[in-house]
Design a protein around this motif. Structure first.
Motif, PDB file in Angstrom:
ATOM      1  N   ARG A 144      11.232  27.377  32.766  1.00  0.00           N
ATOM      2  CA  ARG A 144      11.585  28.767  32.524  1.00  0.00           C
ATOM      3  C   ARG A 144      10.441  29.488  31.812  1.00  0.00           C
ATOM      4  NH1 ARG A 144      17.346  30.612  29.935  1.00  0.00           N
ATOM      5  NH2 ARG A 144      17.117  32.847  30.352  1.00  0.00           N
ATOM      6  N   LYS A 145      10.181  30.713  32.282  1.00  0.00           N
ATOM      7  CA  LYS A 145       9.130  31.517  31.647  1.00  0.00           C
ATOM      8  C   LYS A 145       9.448  31.795  30.189  1.00  0.00           C
ATOM      9  CE  LYS A 145       7.311  34.433  35.355  1.00  0.00           C
ATOM     10  NZ  LYS A 145       7.541  35.771  35.951  1.00  0.00           N
TER      11      LYS A 145
ATOM     12  N   TRP B 252       7.110  34.047  27.783  1.00  0.00           N
ATOM     13  CA  TRP B 252       5.854  34.739  27.449  1.00  0.00           C
ATOM     14  C   TRP B 252       5.638  34.757  25.945  1.00  0.00           C
ATOM     15  CZ3 TRP B 252       2.168  36.073  30.805  1.00  0.00           C
ATOM     16  CH2 TRP B 252       2.496  36.278  32.156  1.00  0.00           C
TER      17      TRP B 252
ATOM     18  N   LYS C 203       4.028  36.735  41.069  1.00  0.00           N
ATOM     19  CA  LYS C 203       4.732  35.825  40.172  1.00  0.00           C
ATOM     20  C   LYS C 203       5.265  36.475  38.913  1.00  0.00           C
ATOM     21  CE  LYS C 203       3.113  31.923  42.376  1.00  0.00           C
ATOM     22  NZ  LYS C 203       2.921  30.496  42.337  1.00  0.00           N
ATOM     23  N   SER C 204       5.005  37.759  38.765  1.00  0.00           N
ATOM     24  CA  SER C 204       5.447  38.447  37.566  1.00  0.00           C
ATOM     25  C   SER C 204       5.509  39.938  37.847  1.00  0.00           C
ATOM     26  CB  SER C 204       4.459  38.167  36.427  1.00  0.00           C
ATOM     27  OG  SER C 204       4.794  38.932  35.295  1.00  0.00           O
ATOM     28  N   SER C 205       6.338  40.621  37.076  1.00  0.00           N
ATOM     29  CA  SER C 205       6.370  42.079  37.182  1.00  0.00           C
ATOM     30  C   SER C 205       5.250  42.708  36.368  1.00  0.00           C
ATOM     31  CB  SER C 205       7.727  42.586  36.685  1.00  0.00           C
ATOM     32  OG  SER C 205       7.893  42.215  35.339  1.00  0.00           O
ATOM     33  N   LYS C 206       4.591  41.891  35.555  1.00  0.00           N
ATOM     34  CA  LYS C 206       3.500  42.416  34.738  1.00  0.00           C
ATOM     35  C   LYS C 206       2.265  42.633  35.609  1.00  0.00           C
ATOM     36  CE  LYS C 206       4.997  39.606  30.797  1.00  0.00           C
ATOM     37  NZ  LYS C 206       5.877  40.597  30.162  1.00  0.00           N
TER      38      LYS C 206
HETATM   39  O1  I3S Z   1      10.063  35.471  37.132  1.00  0.00           O
HETATM   40  P1  I3S Z   1      11.252  35.881  36.298  1.00  0.00           P
HETATM   41  O2  I3S Z   1      12.266  34.816  36.160  1.00  0.00           O
HETATM   42  O3  I3S Z   1      11.812  37.199  36.709  1.00  0.00           O
HETATM   43  O4  I3S Z   1      10.672  36.051  34.843  1.00  0.00           O
HETATM   44  C1  I3S Z   1      11.213  36.823  33.821  1.00  0.00           C
HETATM   45  C2  I3S Z   1      12.122  35.994  32.961  1.00  0.00           C
HETATM   46  O5  I3S Z   1      11.514  34.783  32.579  1.00  0.00           O
HETATM   47  C3  I3S Z   1      12.542  36.725  31.706  1.00  0.00           C
HETATM   48  O6  I3S Z   1      13.252  35.883  30.841  1.00  0.00           O
HETATM   49  P2  I3S Z   1      14.726  35.320  31.059  1.00  0.00           P
HETATM   50  O7  I3S Z   1      15.174  35.714  32.420  1.00  0.00           O
HETATM   51  O8  I3S Z   1      14.457  33.842  30.931  1.00  0.00           O
HETATM   52  O9  I3S Z   1      15.548  35.831  29.959  1.00  0.00           O
HETATM   53  C4  I3S Z   1      11.339  37.222  30.927  1.00  0.00           C
HETATM   54  O10 I3S Z   1      11.758  37.941  29.793  1.00  0.00           O
HETATM   55  C5  I3S Z   1      10.462  38.089  31.801  1.00  0.00           C
HETATM   56  O11 I3S Z   1       9.345  38.493  31.057  1.00  0.00           O
HETATM   57  C6  I3S Z   1      10.054  37.378  33.052  1.00  0.00           C
HETATM   58  O12 I3S Z   1       9.409  38.206  33.972  1.00  0.00           O
HETATM   59  P3  I3S Z   1       7.947  38.766  34.041  1.00  0.00           P
HETATM   60  O13 I3S Z   1       7.992  39.593  35.277  1.00  0.00           O
HETATM   61  O14 I3S Z   1       7.748  39.536  32.791  1.00  0.00           O
HETATM   62  O15 I3S Z   1       6.964  37.643  34.183  1.00  0.00           O
END
Ligand code: I3S
Length: 128
Positions: A31-32, A34, A84-87
């Motif tokens: 799991r991500k 950041w 792979k990310s919205s960033k």
């Molecule tokens: O690729 P994902 O799963 O959309 O990544 C997001 C999630 O990891 C989210 O956390 P949880 O869904 O575990 O609560 C993060 O807060 C986001 O930052 C992640 O997406 P980004 O697009 O920011 O990498």
């Protein structure tokens, strides 16, 4: 006449704060999470320090600040990760050991410098 390896002529040293998350560890998706991490590129290693941000009290090698994790760049690969990310400005780093990281900065010039430093380091160690 002989050629010196590039890594001896141009040793790679760079440090700064990066946003980083693992996405795969030893081939398994994780799991991500950041975090903002003080990051040091030294030789063929990329070190992510414990703790937030780039506090000035952080000293590499002191007992309170063991690196959180170290990435071996030998045999690694990087590419810009658009999917792979919205960033924005996300680099995907894959190690030979099957760990994948995303690293990111809002500031485009700074992330470009990291991309350059990392790809130069990877290619400098390619022959090993
Ligand atoms: O690729 P994902 O799963 O959309 O990544 C997001 C999630 O990891 C989210 O956390 P949880 O869904 O575990 O609560 C993060 O807060 C986001 O930052 C992640 O997406 P980004 O697009 O920011 O990498």
């Amino acid at each position: 006449f002989f050629l010196l390896p590039k890594r001896l002529l141009q040793p790679s040293e760079k440090c700064g704060v990066l946003n980083v998350t693992k996405i795969t560890e030893n081939g398994k998706k994780v799991r991500k999470n950041w975090t903002s991490s003080w990051t040091v590129l030294h030789g063929s290693s990329l070190l992510f320090a414990k703790g937030q941000g780039g506090g000035t009290s952080w000293k590499f090698g002191s007992s309170q600040s063991k690196p959180e994790f170290t990435v071996d760049l030998r045999g690694a690969s990087i590419e810009w990760a658009k999917q792979k990310s919205s960033k924005k400005n996300v680099i995907e780093l894959k190690t030979r050991q099957g760990t994948e990281l995303l690293i990111q900065l809002e500031h485009e010039t700074s992330i470009n410098e990291w991309y350059k430093a990392l790809s130069e380091t990877i290619s400098a160690w390619e022959s090993d």
